[in-house]
Every structure is written in structure tokens, then in C-alpha cells.
Write an enzyme that holds these catalytic residues in place. Structure first.
Site, short mmCIF file in Angstrom:
data_model
loop_
_atom_site.label_atom_id
_atom_site.label_comp_id
_atom_site.label_asym_id
_atom_site.label_seq_id
_atom_site.Cartn_x
_atom_site.Cartn_y
_atom_site.Cartn_z
N CYS A 358 17.44 -9.43 -32.28
CA CYS A 358 18.49 -10.24 -32.31
C CYS A 358 18.41 -12.00 -32.98
O CYS A 358 19.18 -12.25 -33.24
CB CYS A 358 19.28 -10.04 -30.82
SG CYS A 358 18.49 -11.17 -29.20
N HIS A 410 20.44 -11.68 -24.90
CA HIS A 410 20.99 -11.46 -26.15
C HIS A 410 21.83 -12.58 -26.86
O HIS A 410 22.66 -13.47 -26.53
CB HIS A 410 21.79 -9.79 -26.05
CG HIS A 410 22.32 -9.30 -27.73
ND1 HIS A 410 21.29 -8.43 -28.05
CD2 HIS A 410 23.41 -9.20 -28.12
CE1 HIS A 410 21.75 -7.78 -29.14
NE2 HIS A 410 22.85 -8.83 -29.49
N ASN A 422 25.74 -9.47 -35.18
CA ASN A 422 24.00 -9.00 -34.72
C ASN A 422 23.33 -7.99 -34.25
O ASN A 422 23.46 -7.18 -35.80
CB ASN A 422 25.00 -8.48 -32.99
CG ASN A 422 25.37 -7.30 -32.65
OD1 ASN A 422 24.56 -6.85 -32.06
ND2 ASN A 422 26.27 -7.53 -33.16
#
Length: 452
Positions: A358, A410, A422
């Protein structure tokens, strides 16, 4: 005569003093050496404690690493389950629409059945009013010729067959309706069961994640305590090192003083012998004079200072709206075509093959637009970039953080309208909704603006 006595007395005093001075210096040096040995012993124990504490911290870090791997796996399963729930709820919604459509079709079918029933009832009533089967017989007997008879017989047969077809069609419609209702109920039951199973699994995964997160916090607390103890031990070791150095300096000074005293004693003894020789060889009554002098040494100490260091954090990255759109365009170009790789995106090979996690995905997207967020970026470093903004004020291009396997575990790029770009372990590079139960629960309002 008095002068001889005085000279002898002074020499005796100096000689006696010089006898005691080395003894006193030797005693002081022995005490200082003993203190030094005690400090060395204590420093050895402290160093042993430092080594032991380092091993403890290394063990805790290893446990934390293994735990994070387990949390990552659970988090991946939780995300996949959440996505399945989302898909199944969409299917449920679609099925409900089918139910409404079927209900409408049922009403239309019932209407056709009712109309057919009316036609049959009217025909039966007409037959009854006109003599029933006798009426059909009259029609046949009224034929003018054999050909006319055949024609009338065919017509009567057609009417009877039409009534039979209407009844058969009505029965088929009823059967079709019952089958459709049965299939629909079966489908709804399957959807409800699957949804219930998925929600149970999601609840179990959330429970496990919570337990693992608590365990992770406990390990972090233990590690913080161990690191604090290690810091204290290092400070103590540093203090003992300074004490040992001071005692070493003291020993040097005491040894120098002892050497000076020994030299003074030797000089005093030489002077005494010289005076005695002069007195014995002089028969004329002359008196020799003796005088002594003592030199005192001085010692100086130097103070040392170490320069202080100042560390500064990164500044706000700023650019323009074109950079935001360029970053989003680059990132969106690999949606659905880039699989997630834990720790990926930190080598040229990974970047060339579009293998990211990520944080490296976000860094790569912005780097392509000329905004550098730091090679080897992690969520921990990215959360310190730019400036914080409230969730109510976030706009396209802002970085949004989620508490997944850890706090701010994240990160993605906000697109607007409740969606974000993402790279996640379930779908790779994708556009997801922040209203998805998984992301909604994990988002706690942490937003950073890296491009103004």
C-alpha cells in the site's frame, strides 16, 4: 652550639615527615585502587545487564514480527470476507428486485387466468341457456348437406378444443407460477444462509484480530519498558565509566605525589649527610648553615564538552492540482492489473513489474507526478508527511489511513465521493468504497495533505 642543635632538629623533623608521607600516599592509593576495582566490577555487572536486556528486546521484536505476520494474514481474510459480504449483499439486492418483478408477473398471470375463467364461465352459461349438448346436436342436424354437416361438426369440435386449450394453458400458467415462486424462495434461502455464514466468519475474524491487537500492544508495552531499562543501564554504564576515569586520574595524581615525596625524602637525606660532614670537618667553631625549600606541584583539569545535535522532521510537501491528477491517473492505470506484494515496490525489479504494497504504491504514484514522499516509504513515514486535515475537510489527492493490522496500517489516495485508490492484499490495486464495512470500521479520521 645552638645553631648545631637547631640544624640537627630541623633535619630530624624533615626526615620524620618524609618517612610518613610515602606511607600516607601508599594508603590513599590503595583505597583509590579498591574503589576503582569496585566500580569496574559494578560496570561489568551493568554491561552484563545491558547484554541481557538487548537479548530480551531482540526476542520481543521477533515475537512482534511473527505476530504482525499473523495479524496481516487475519486482516487479509477479514478484508476478503468483507468483500464477499458486500458482493452477496449486492446479489441479495438484485434478487429482491427480481422478486418485485416476479410479483408483477404473477399479478399479470393471475389477471389472464381470471379473464380466461370468465370466458369459460360465459361459454358454459351460454351452453346451459341454449340447451347444453342438445344445442350442439341441433347445430349438426340443421345441416343442409353432408358437406355442411362436416363443416358444422368441425366447428363444434374446434370450439370444444379451444375450451380445452384454455383450461390446459391456465394449468400451465399456474404450474409456472408455482415453480418460479419455489425457485425464488430457494435462491433467497441460499443467499440468507451464505450471508449469515459470512457474517459469522467476519465476526470471528474481528474477534481474533482484536485479541492479536491486544497481544501486540502488550508486547509493545514490554518492549518499551525493556528499552527504557536498557537506556537507564546505558546511562549508569556511562556514569561508571566517568567515575572510573576520574579515579584513574586520581591514582595518577597520588602516584605523582608519592614520587615527589620520595624525591623530597632523598634530597632531605642527602642534605642531612652534607650537614653532618661539614660539622665534623670544621674544628674552627664555624657553623654551616642549611636551608631547605619545597616545591609544590599543581595539577590542572580540563573540561570537555560534547556538541549537541538537533534533528528536524520533514517539511510539508507542496505542489499543485496537476500533480494530484497525474498521480491518480498513474495509479489508476494499473487497477486490476497489479497484485499486492508485502514489502514490494522497494526495488527496481518490483517497480518495473508493478509489484507494490500500500505505501510503496502511493509513493510510486506521487513520484511519477514529481512529488517525492521518500523512497522506501512506509505507512509510519507517510503519516508524518504533509499536514493533518480533518476527515470532514479531506479532498481529492489526500492520503487516508486505516487501522488494519496496526494503527495506520494501511494507506490510500482519496478520490472523492467516498472512494479511494489503494493497493490491498485482497484485490491488489483497486478503487474501494470507504462505506465498505471493513474500511468504514478501520478508518478513524487520519488524513494527511501532501499536495496543496
Amino acid at each position: 652550639m645552638k645553631k648545631k642543635v637547631y640544624t640537627f632538629g630541623l633535619a630530624s623533623i624533615l626526615g620524620t615527615a618524609s618517612l610518613f608521607t610515602p606511607f600516607m600516599n601508599n594508603t590513599a592509593s590503595a583505597e583509590t585502587s579498591q574503589q576503582k576495582q569496585e566500580i569496574q566490577q559494578k560496570r561489568s555487572e551493568v554491561n552484563s545487564g545491558i547484554e541481557s536486556k538487548r537479548k530480551e528486546i531482540a526476542k520481543l521484536q521477533d515475537e512482534q514480527k511473527k505476530l504482525e505476520g499473523k495479524i496481516q494474514e487475519l486482516d487479509k481474510k477479514a478484508l476478503e470476507t468483507s468483500n464477499k459480504i458486500e458482493d452477496k449483499e449486492k446479489e441479495n439486492k438484485k434478487t429482491k428486485k427480481e422478486v418485485e418483478a416476479l410479483k408483477k408477473e404473477i399479478k399479470e398471470t393471475e389477471k389472464r387466468i381470471e379473464e380466461r375463467s370468465k370466458v369459460i364461465k360465459n361459454r358454459v352459461r351460454s351452453l346451459q341457456e341454449n340447451g347444453g349438448s342438445q344445442n350442439y346436436l341441433n347445430v349438426l342436424l340443421g345441416a343442409q348437406s353432408f358437406g355442411d354437416f362436416i363443416t358444422r361438426a368441425t366447428a363444434v369440435s374446434t370450439i370444444v378444443d379451444a375450451d380445452k386449450d384454455l383450461l390446459d394453458e391456465q394449468e400451465k400458467d399456474k404450474n409456472k407460477l408455482e415453480k418460479a415462486m419455489s425457485d425464488l424462495n430457494t435462491k433467497l434461502d441460499e443467499i440468507q444462509k451464505t450471508l449469515a455464514d459470512l457474517k459469522t466468519l467476519k465476526s470471528d475474524l474481528d474477534k481474533q484480530l482484536k485479541e492479536q491487537a491486544n497481544l501486540s500492544k502488550q508486547l509493545q508495552t514490554k518492549q518499551a519498558a525493556a528499552e527504557s531499562e536498557l537506556s537507564d543501564l546505558k546511562k549508569e554504564a556511562g556514569s561508571l565509566t566517568k567515575e572510573e576515569a576520574a579515579l584513574e586520574q586520581k591514582l595518577k595524581e597520588e602516584r605523582a605525589a608519592a614520587a615527589a615525596a620520595a624525591k623530597a625524602k632523598e634530597e632531605s637525606a642527602t642534605a642531612e649527610k652534607s650537614d653532618s660532614g661539614s660539622s665534623s670537618s670544621s674544628n674552627s667553631g664555624s657553623v654551616s648553615k642549611s636551608d631547605g625549600s619545597s616545591n609544590s606541584g599543581s595539577s590542572s583539569s580540563k573540561k570537555s564538552s560534547s556538541p549537541s545535535r538537533n534533528y528536524s522532521s520533514g517539511s510539508v510537501v507542496s505542489s499543485n492540482g496537476n500533480a494530484i491528477e497525474a498521480a491518480i491517473s498513474t495509479g489508476s492505470s494499473i487497477v486490476g492489473r497489479s497484485p499486492y506484494k508485502w514489502g514490494g515496490g522497494r526495488s527496481q525489479a518490483d517497480i518495473d513489474n508493478r509489484r507494490f504494497d500500500c505505501s510503496s504504491f502511493v509513493r510510486w504514484a506521487y513520484a511519477s507526478a514529481g512529488v517525492e514522499l521518500g523512497f522506501g516509504a512506509t505507512t509510519s513515514t507517510l503519516v508524518g508527511k504533509g499536514r493533518a486535515v480533518s476527515a470532514s475537510e479531506m479532498k481529492r489527492g489526500d492520503l487516508v489511513f486505516f487501522d488494519t493490522y496496526k494503527t495506520n496500517g494501511h494507506v490510500g489516495i482519496y478520490l472523492g465521493n467516498g472512494t479511494f485508490l489503494n493497493d490491498n492484499s485482497s484485490r491488489g490495486v483497486s478503487v474501494d468504497s470507504m462505506s465498505n464495512p471493513y474500511w468504514k470500521k478501520a478508518f478513524n479520521g487520519v488524513v494527511r495533505r501532501v499536495v496543496e
